[in-house]
Design an enzyme around this catalytic site. Sequence first.
Site, mmCIF file in Angstrom:
data_model
loop_
_atom_site.group_PDB
_atom_site.id
_atom_site.type_symbol
_atom_site.label_atom_id
_atom_site.label_comp_id
_atom_site.label_asym_id
_atom_site.label_seq_id
_atom_site.Cartn_x
_atom_site.Cartn_y
_atom_site.Cartn_z
ATOM 1 N N SER A 177 -7.711 3.688 9.143
ATOM 2 C CA SER A 177 -8.552 3.590 8.062
ATOM 3 C C SER A 177 -7.746 2.811 7.210
ATOM 4 O O SER A 177 -8.494 1.855 6.326
ATOM 5 C CB SER A 177 -8.510 4.952 7.571
ATOM 6 O OG SER A 177 -8.840 4.996 6.430
ATOM 7 N N HIS B 212 0.778 -1.265 -0.090
ATOM 8 C CA HIS B 212 -0.074 -0.074 -0.074
ATOM 9 C C HIS B 212 0.973 1.180 0.038
ATOM 10 O O HIS B 212 1.962 1.245 0.676
ATOM 11 C CB HIS B 212 -0.911 -0.108 1.311
ATOM 12 C CG HIS B 212 -1.879 1.070 1.371
ATOM 13 N ND1 HIS B 212 -2.994 1.203 0.562
ATOM 14 C CD2 HIS B 212 -1.756 2.358 1.944
ATOM 15 C CE1 HIS B 212 -3.788 2.431 0.665
ATOM 16 N NE2 HIS B 212 -2.647 3.044 1.463
ATOM 17 N N ASP C 217 -15.019 2.753 7.495
ATOM 18 C CA ASP C 217 -14.237 3.493 6.805
ATOM 19 C C ASP C 217 -14.831 4.241 5.725
ATOM 20 O O ASP C 217 -14.487 5.396 5.444
ATOM 21 C CB ASP C 217 -13.039 2.945 6.502
ATOM 22 C CG ASP C 217 -11.920 3.639 5.960
ATOM 23 O OD1 ASP C 217 -11.535 4.499 6.785
ATOM 24 O OD2 ASP C 217 -11.570 3.612 4.654
ATOM 25 N N ARG D 123 -14.286 12.689 7.127
ATOM 26 C CA ARG D 123 -12.940 13.293 7.420
ATOM 27 C C ARG D 123 -12.650 14.217 6.286
ATOM 28 O O ARG D 123 -11.925 15.135 6.257
ATOM 29 C CB ARG D 123 -11.887 12.220 7.633
ATOM 30 C CG ARG D 123 -12.143 11.522 9.102
ATOM 31 C CD ARG D 123 -11.124 10.286 9.080
ATOM 32 N NE ARG D 123 -9.621 10.660 8.899
ATOM 33 C CZ ARG D 123 -8.922 9.654 8.408
ATOM 34 N NH1 ARG D 123 -9.474 8.357 7.921
ATOM 35 N NH2 ARG D 123 -7.606 10.110 8.327
HETATM 36 N N1 URA Z 1 -5.933 6.525 2.455
HETATM 37 C C1 URA Z 1 -6.927 5.934 3.399
HETATM 38 O O1 URA Z 1 -7.419 4.983 2.704
HETATM 39 N N2 URA Z 1 -7.248 6.516 4.462
HETATM 40 C C2 URA Z 1 -6.880 7.665 4.924
HETATM 41 O O2 URA Z 1 -7.078 8.050 6.038
HETATM 42 C C3 URA Z 1 -5.692 8.364 4.376
HETATM 43 C C4 URA Z 1 -5.226 7.812 3.073
#
Ligand code: URA
Length: 445
Positions: free
Chosen positions: A186, A85, A164, A171
């Site tokens: 997240s 990631h 999320d 957010r």
């Molecule tokens: N990518 C995500 O999936 N979550 C975050 O909080 C920031 C970047």
Amino acid sequence: MHAIVPSRLIERKRDGAALSSGEWQAIIQGYVAETIPDYQMAALAMAVVFQGMAEEELAALTEAMLASGKRLDLTGIGKPVVDKHSIGGVGDKTSLLLAPMLAATGLAVPMISGRGLGHTGGTLDKLEAIPGMRTDLSLEEAVAQLRTLGVVMMGQTPEIVPADKRLYALRDVTGTVESIPLISASIMSKKLAEGLDALVLDIKTGSGAFITDPEQSLTLAKTMIAIGESHHCHTVALLTAMDRPLGHACGNALETEEAIMGLSGSGPSDLMEVTYALGVEMLIAAGAERDRPTAQHRLEQVVESGAAKTMLATLIDAQGGAAGVVEDPSLLPRAPRAVPYLAHRGGVVAEIAPRTIGHAIVELGGGRRTTEDEIDPSVGFVLTAKPGDSVHEGQTLGTIHAQDEEGVRIGVAALDEAITILDAGQATPLVTHRVTLEGVERLQC
Ligand code: URA
């Protein structure tokens, strides 16, 4: 479920207390069930931004988010399950190379990616530049494809960490993205839902990254590693430079084409250096190789033999896309205007500011201003000059790809601002730190 009074929990968090595991579970369950409204969740998120979270508290939040949805069930798949990631960058197309490369070595790669965010690009947008390519696979389709092919590249489904999906959107509009615990919960809740044995994090650092300060990047890496390891997912992070775009191509279809070049053995050297560094970590973290030279050789072999490129074609075909792009990238959408950009003076390229490039792609139509925006996959830049290169006045530094004259004007203005040529300068290292549960290894200064 724990009976809670949300306003009391917000006050306690605001005043610096740590909420219990039961309280976080109740909050997340209530938020998904819509008994806790957005305004209370936003206030709580802002309290976390200011107060941070204790390690056990963050573990509880991540666990509660993970429990809000389903996980990929890959039991009996018979191969290590691994993913990587990246924390967002400009020109970062490493996922498009790594998923087929690792699958070609025999590992399972369930890659759930995101769209472009702010000035940064997103893997899903790059994939969707391929005519017909579907990224909205259901959980069942994803598991079936992983079992037959060993790789899937897709977006988050409604079943995976629904908490999320809502919280991230909230957010995004309430100034609460930039929080190490919230970012960690997240990302890690979504990655853990993939049922991984191992995860490699690419923590982008520098002026074009979401996190610009290397110390903060190290804290983020350590925080995410602690979450992964506590869930039996071996997690390793590399800190990589995002003070310049990665590779030459910036813009969705252009980046997909460059990723195909990389799989054909002719990718730009900086892109390939970061790709191999991450791929080596993926093989070792998954337990498929023991040492770096052997892991690197295995990856080079799947590129040289064409196995990784064939895997990409098979993946594209499985997801409804035009697999022919792999042999003929001219099938990708192309902008009608391709205009060279020339150096105003001679010297050394001291800087190519990634944020300016990323914002210009959005302005050209290649990124979103609102979540509903349609994007134009064809636009962007191919910047062949890199920081540290000596150039002479009038030399072509790159090409602007735009729909019309107005787009070309936007592109020229962006490159005038982004590219700095001085009498002297040098490129900074690309892969600077390796972080594991054991500690931080400094690779290059
Ligand atoms: N990518 C995500 O999936 N979550 C975050 O909080 C920031 C970047």
